[in-house]
Motif scaffolding. Structure first.
Motif, PDB file in Angstrom:
ATOM      1  N   THR A  96      -3.220  -2.425  -2.173  1.00 39.52           N
ATOM      2  CA  THR A  96      -3.576  -2.017  -3.466  1.00 39.52           C
ATOM      3  C   THR A  96      -4.087  -3.436  -4.227  1.00 39.52           C
ATOM      4  O   THR A  96      -3.408  -4.266  -4.081  1.00 39.52           O
ATOM      5  N   ARG A 145      -9.361   6.747  -0.235  1.00 32.31           N
ATOM      6  CA  ARG A 145      -8.987   5.796  -0.776  1.00 32.31           C
ATOM      7  C   ARG A 145      -9.118   6.125  -2.400  1.00 32.31           C
ATOM      8  O   ARG A 145     -10.153   6.264  -2.900  1.00 32.31           O
ATOM      9  N   TRP A 168      -8.012   8.235 -10.938  1.00 30.44           N
ATOM     10  CA  TRP A 168      -8.557   7.899 -10.024  1.00 30.44           C
ATOM     11  C   TRP A 168      -9.832   8.519  -9.452  1.00 30.44           C
ATOM     12  O   TRP A 168      -9.873   9.680  -9.931  1.00 30.44           O
ATOM     13  N   THR A 212       8.022   5.909  -4.400  1.00 29.53           N
ATOM     14  CA  THR A 212       6.953   5.019  -5.101  1.00 29.53           C
ATOM     15  C   THR A 212       7.324   5.353  -6.692  1.00 29.53           C
ATOM     16  O   THR A 212       7.198   6.596  -7.163  1.00 29.53           O
ATOM     17  N   GLU A 272      -9.076  -0.405  -4.975  1.00 33.65           N
ATOM     18  CA  GLU A 272      -8.291   0.839  -4.283  1.00 33.65           C
ATOM     19  C   GLU A 272      -7.103   0.252  -4.786  1.00 33.65           C
ATOM     20  O   GLU A 272      -6.319  -0.525  -4.935  1.00 33.65           O
ATOM     21  N   ILE A 273      -6.349   1.736  -4.953  1.00 38.81           N
ATOM     22  CA  ILE A 273      -5.060   1.965  -5.324  1.00 38.81           C
ATOM     23  C   ILE A 273      -4.038   2.405  -4.429  1.00 38.81           C
ATOM     24  O   ILE A 273      -3.011   2.099  -4.168  1.00 38.81           O
ATOM     25  N   ALA A 274      -4.366   3.483  -3.488  1.00 43.94           N
ATOM     26  CA  ALA A 274      -3.728   4.215  -2.644  1.00 43.94           C
ATOM     27  C   ALA A 274      -4.807   5.114  -1.402  1.00 43.94           C
ATOM     28  O   ALA A 274      -5.761   5.503  -2.268  1.00 43.94           O
ATOM     29  N   SER A 294       0.557   5.511   0.846  1.00 47.49           N
ATOM     30  CA  SER A 294      -0.354   6.712   1.221  1.00 47.49           C
ATOM     31  C   SER A 294       0.212   7.936   1.407  1.00 47.49           C
ATOM     32  O   SER A 294       1.444   8.134   1.342  1.00 47.49           O
ATOM     33  N   THR A 313      -1.077   2.888 -11.408  1.00 47.90           N
ATOM     34  CA  THR A 313      -0.908   1.830 -10.115  1.00 47.90           C
ATOM     35  C   THR A 313       0.502   1.845  -9.614  1.00 47.90           C
ATOM     36  O   THR A 313       1.458   2.089 -10.435  1.00 47.90           O
ATOM     37  N   TRP A 364       0.768  -1.159   0.273  1.00 51.29           N
ATOM     38  CA  TRP A 364      -0.227  -0.054   0.082  1.00 51.29           C
ATOM     39  C   TRP A 364       0.825   1.246   0.018  1.00 51.29           C
ATOM     40  O   TRP A 364       2.040   1.043   0.418  1.00 51.29           O
ATOM     41  N   THR A 409      -9.202   4.951  -6.352  1.00 47.55           N
ATOM     42  CA  THR A 409      -9.676   3.850  -6.806  1.00 47.55           C
ATOM     43  C   THR A 409      -9.495   3.779  -8.358  1.00 47.55           C
ATOM     44  O   THR A 409      -9.850   4.895  -8.901  1.00 47.55           O
TER      45      THR A 409
END
Length: 258
Positions: free
Chosen positions: A132, A50, A36, A206, A57-59, A17, A140, A15, A52
């Motif tokens: 994720t 979140r 998203w 990331t 759900e992605i982040a 965030s 993603t 995940w 999506t």
């Protein structure tokens, strides 16, 4: 889906965030950049949504209290089967646990920590929320890399937390470790020596998959963000390092296998 099917091997990045001051503006930026949509998530630490894609759900993105002036940065979460035990190991190995462990409603149990070099990361013990849910599509997370001064000491820290097989790149002028779990590469540690930015220090980066790196970099600028390193070819694809309007740095990449 059974628990066995959704369990992620401890140590797997699961995940990402971000905590920001302007939640609505940040939603607008990432919605336009990655496509998203947003839905409410656990609110224990304040307003939180979140991101999506097609309902998956992605982040996560949360809002900082007005009086909190923390660095704005994406946080990588590593899966664990027991957040409390992992938090104890973090402390015993010279790291710091800054938040938690605490329950995030029925979603799971989490903590925010930093390694001995100061790089912040999260740990996530999944319950209802497994992390994720999409891989490989535009927008993603595709990779996570620790940018640090040197890898030998901090590599031992992460090895103590999780059952990584560490694969070094042997080179006189390149300090790089790949972390593997069950034979599969899951993350990397990159020692950059004096090139480590003093204003950021050691940090997890990331990487987000995009369909077109150059077009995505232009869109970052149009949306009020910044291109920190222009699109360039690498062994893993065409990538660029960018920042959102609040300064959160991330890498966009069109993977070489796309």
């Amino acid at each position: 889906m059974t628990e066995a099917a959704i369990r992620r091997t401890p140590g797997t990045p699961c995940w990402v965030s971000l905590m920001v001051h302007g939640l609505a503006a940040t939603e607008e930026f990432y919605g336009a950049l990655f496509g998203w949509d947003f839905h409410p998530g656990p609110q224990q630490l304040g307003p939180y949504v979140r991101g999506t894609l097609d309902g998956k759900e992605i982040a996560g993105i949360g809002q900082l209290p007005p009086d909190r002036h923390l660095p704005i940065a994406w946080t990588t979460y590593l899966a664990t089967d027991d957040a409390d035990t992992t938090a104890d190991t973090i402390r015993s190995r010279g790291g710091t646990v800054g938040v938690g462990p605490l329950d995030a409603a029925e979603a799971g149990r989490m903590a925010i920590a930093s390694d001995p070099t100061g790089a912040v990361f999260g740990i996530w013990q999944a319950a209802a929320h497994v992390g994720t849910a999409v891989a490989g599509a535009h927008g993603t997370p595709v990779w996570n890399e620790l940018i640090t001064r040197e890898t030998s000491t901090v590599g031992k820290f992460y090895e103590a937390l999780f059952d990584y097989d560490v694969e070094p790149v042997v080179s006189a002028d390149f300090d790089f470790l790949t972390l593997r779990l069950e034979g599969r590469p899951v993350a990397s540690l990159h020692g950059v020596g004096r090139a480590l930015a003093r204003d950021r220090g050691a940090h997890w980066m990331t990487y987000f998959e995009v369909d077109d790196t150059d077009a995505a970099a232009r869109l970052v600028s149009e949306l009020g963000g910044h291109v920190l390193q222009s699109p360039r070819e690498s062994a893993n694809g065409r990538l660029a390092t960018v920042a959102d309007p609040e300064g959160a740095v991330f890498t966009i990449v069109r993977s070489a296998d796309h």
